[in-house]
Motif scaffolding. Structure first.
Motif, PDB file in Angstrom:
ATOM      1  N   ILE A 164       0.722  -1.106  -0.108  1.00  0.00           N
ATOM      2  CA  ILE A 164       0.130  -0.048  -0.044  1.00  0.00           C
ATOM      3  C   ILE A 164       1.079   1.240   0.031  1.00  0.00           C
ATOM      4  O   ILE A 164       0.673   2.331  -0.473  1.00  0.00           O
ATOM      5  CB  ILE A 164      -0.820  -0.021   1.229  1.00  0.00           C
ATOM      6  N   LYS A 178     -10.303   7.360   7.221  1.00  0.00           N
ATOM      7  CA  LYS A 178      -9.600   6.621   6.008  1.00  0.00           C
ATOM      8  C   LYS A 178      -8.956   5.379   6.301  1.00  0.00           C
ATOM      9  O   LYS A 178      -8.831   4.465   5.755  1.00  0.00           O
ATOM     10  CB  LYS A 178      -8.917   7.799   5.479  1.00  0.00           C
ATOM     11  N   GLU A 181     -11.096   2.518   6.808  1.00  0.00           N
ATOM     12  CA  GLU A 181     -11.269   2.098   5.471  1.00  0.00           C
ATOM     13  C   GLU A 181     -10.425   1.490   4.914  1.00  0.00           C
ATOM     14  O   GLU A 181     -10.612   0.196   4.325  1.00  0.00           O
ATOM     15  CB  GLU A 181     -11.749   3.499   4.931  1.00  0.00           C
ATOM     16  N   LEU A 182      -9.024   1.764   4.815  1.00  0.00           N
ATOM     17  CA  LEU A 182      -8.096   1.129   4.352  1.00  0.00           C
ATOM     18  C   LEU A 182      -7.877  -0.162   5.135  1.00  0.00           C
ATOM     19  O   LEU A 182      -7.718  -1.302   4.217  1.00  0.00           O
ATOM     20  CB  LEU A 182      -6.747   2.067   4.431  1.00  0.00           C
ATOM     21  N   ILE A 185     -10.277  -2.556   3.724  1.00  0.00           N
ATOM     22  CA  ILE A 185     -10.244  -2.939   2.405  1.00  0.00           C
ATOM     23  C   ILE A 185      -9.058  -3.933   2.188  1.00  0.00           C
ATOM     24  O   ILE A 185      -8.801  -5.013   1.531  1.00  0.00           O
ATOM     25  CB  ILE A 185     -10.129  -1.828   1.500  1.00  0.00           C
ATOM     26  N   THR A 186      -8.007  -3.558   2.973  1.00  0.00           N
ATOM     27  CA  THR A 186      -6.677  -4.213   2.809  1.00  0.00           C
ATOM     28  C   THR A 186      -6.720  -5.959   3.412  1.00  0.00           C
ATOM     29  O   THR A 186      -6.143  -6.667   3.020  1.00  0.00           O
ATOM     30  CB  THR A 186      -5.518  -3.627   3.167  1.00  0.00           C
TER      31      THR A 186
ATOM     32  N   PHE B  97      -5.731  -4.364  -4.658  1.00  0.00           N
ATOM     33  CA  PHE B  97      -6.775  -4.344  -3.514  1.00  0.00           C
ATOM     34  C   PHE B  97      -8.081  -3.936  -3.753  1.00  0.00           C
ATOM     35  O   PHE B  97      -9.107  -4.033  -3.161  1.00  0.00           O
ATOM     36  CB  PHE B  97      -6.410  -3.263  -2.564  1.00  0.00           C
ATOM     37  N   PHE B 107      -7.603   3.231  -6.595  1.00  0.00           N
ATOM     38  CA  PHE B 107      -7.706   3.109  -5.096  1.00  0.00           C
ATOM     39  C   PHE B 107      -6.545   4.026  -4.201  1.00  0.00           C
ATOM     40  O   PHE B 107      -6.963   4.446  -3.512  1.00  0.00           O
ATOM     41  CB  PHE B 107      -6.998   1.740  -5.051  1.00  0.00           C
ATOM     42  N   PHE B 111      -7.456   7.547  -1.748  1.00  0.00           N
ATOM     43  CA  PHE B 111      -6.857   7.668  -0.418  1.00  0.00           C
ATOM     44  C   PHE B 111      -6.014   8.883  -0.348  1.00  0.00           C
ATOM     45  O   PHE B 111      -5.739   9.212   0.748  1.00  0.00           O
ATOM     46  CB  PHE B 111      -6.251   6.332   0.003  1.00  0.00           C
TER      47      PHE B 111
END
Lengths: 248, 227
Positions: A164, A178, A181-182, A185-186, B97, B107, B111
């Motif tokens: 990421i 955020k 959320e990340l 998702i991950t 992802f 993605f 962010f």
């Protein structure tokens, strides 16, 4: 072709017994002084079993930070006892909250340090130990496979966060919403990949005839030595001393 | 320590790195140019992937420094490195992802707080450039290995990286997909983007490389510039 399995110094059943005693004490006792004694015993055994505590501390740095945050939250939400810190009539920390927080830290450290003793045995030997303790084979095998998946999962999570960040996302600069959320998702690809790995593993086990025969033999036979008896005796004595002094 | 200042895009100086107790790199030095396609070859365990991870700061050396554009990598965030260098993992699944291809492309930008209009514009451009129009709405986990790789590579290009590191991009690709990858990398090379590629595919390496480095047990045993 000959298969050589390195004989381990201490019988895995002894290690399982030590971990059981120490973690039971950690749950039974509610006193900082006695929990400190248990922690000292746990660390003593951990070091005795040649666990490198420096590497463990480095590896579990994030977990320790998380434990510390939980303790602060736990202490703040505990309103019992004398107030130690308050802001505008809002109680932030009480003496009981602080004591419970310290107890929580000690308990977690005891459980982590004692569990490390098991990591000094290979999964094959540990499986033998569990079988000798009359744990059903399927269950014992599941425990060992589960233990095998912990480092895989941790490595996957680490790799995911590297992937990421290398895509130009600065996680530290993200807002909490955020960030959450990340994470949600991950973590999904990590979970999916782990499930995928476990599916492949189960197919491979099936293909190799898992549980085809009712009795299972092993080239490694466990036998108690004098060293094992001394260790069992010492953990019983130490645990009894703590239990009797605590409940006296 | 004296800061190394030179015109090389990536400089590695006096690098020491060991895995547990095995010393892999011992006083390792290497410089890489920006406008060059460099390939690293070598047998398994020779330190190829470790070297690229050290360059990007994914792992920390025991001693020595890695500089990207004369900036010490140890003093940079991974995200800062990621904005300069695009890294393609050996297994593209590691860096995918998003649910669909479009989600995946947007993605990182989402962010990073980039506006929807800019995201849409960039995504459209990349879909066209990487020939992903047909699969743009497909679920990422249902794509083939080659398609996943193309998607992973395209997401890297959304940031306009100055340099690319590709870890065994030809693994698992059939002849047709390999040819497509060749054309794609050739175009990228012609656009002036520096590339460092790890590969076991010597034919592929030979076709694209300006420089070939051969590693053995953490040492450069051959460093040749191709005509």
């Amino acid at each position: 072709m000959s298969i050589v399995l390195k004989k381990e110094n201490i019988d895995p059943r002894v290690k399982i017994f030590i971990v059981m005693c120490i973690s039971t004490l950690a749950i039974l006792i509610n006193d900082i002084k006695f929990l400190s004694y248990v922690l000292s015993i746990s660390i003593l055994f951990t070091v005795g079993f040649k666990v490198n505590l420096y590497i463990v501390i480095k590896k579990f740095k994030r977990l320790f930070q998380m434990i510390f945050v939980i303790v602060i939250i736990q202490s703040i939400f505990n309103s019992e006892g004398a107030i130690l810190i308050s802001v505008f009539k809002i109680t932030l920390l009480t003496d009981i909250g602080l004591i419970k927080g310290i107890e929580y830290i000690l308990r977690m450290l005891i459980i982590i340090s004692s569990a490390l003793i098991l990591s000094t045995s290979s999964s094959v030997v540990l499986l033998q130990g569990l079988l000798k303790c009359k744990i059903p084979y399927e269950l014992a095998f599941m425990v060992c496979i589960g233990l095998r998946f912990i480092p895989i999962l941790s490595e996957e999570i680490k790799d995911t966060f590297i992937a990421i960040q290398i895509r130009g996302i600065d996680i530290r600069k993200l807002k909490l919403k955020k960030k959450l959320e990340l994470v949600s998702i991950t973590l999904m690809p990590v979970v999916i990949s782990t499930i995928d790995k476990s599916k492949k593993l189960s197919a491979s086990i099936e293909a190799r005839g898992f549980r085809k025969y009712l009795t299972r033999t092993s080239i490694y036979e466990l036998k108690f030595s004098l060293k094992d008896f001394i260790l069992i005796f010492s953990i019983i004595v130490l645990s009894s001393l703590i239990v009797f002094s605590y409940f006296k | 320590m004296k800061k190394l200042v030179n015109d090389k895009f990536i400089s590695i100086s006096n690098l020491i790195f060991s895995y547990k107790k095995n010393n892999l790199f011992n006083n390792f030095n290497l410089s890489l140019d920006n406008n060059m396609f460099t390939s690293i070859i070598g047998e398994n365990g020779s330190g190829k992937t470790t070297l690229t991870k050290l360059i990007c700061g994914m792992i920390t050396p025991n001693f020595g420094n890695v500089f990207i554009e004369n900036r010490d990598v140890s003093k940079m965030n991974l995200s800062e490195v990621g904005n300069i260098i695009g890294y393609l993992f050996q297994n593209p699944e590691k860096q995918i992802f998003g649910e669909s291809v479009i989600d995946e492309l947007s993605f990182a930008m989402k962010f990073n707080g980039i506006s929807i209009d800019i995201i849409n514009g960039k995504v459209e451009h990349i879909l066209e450039k990487f020939d992903l129009e047909e699969i743009k709405d497909q679920k990422c986990h249902l794509l083939s290995h080659g398609e996943k790789q193309r998607v992973a590579l395209s997401t890297i290009f959304l940031k306009n990286p100055k340099y690319l590191i590709l870890d065994e991009p030809t693994t698992g690709l059939d002849v047709l997909r390999k040819e497509m990858l060749y054309k794609l990398l050739n175009n990228i090379k012609n656009d002036g983007v520096g590339i460092l590629m790890i590969s076991h595919d010597l034919e592929f390496v030979d076709k694209l490389s300006d420089r070939i480095i051969m590693l053995e047990n953490g040492r450069v045993i051959k460093d040749e510039y191709c005509s």
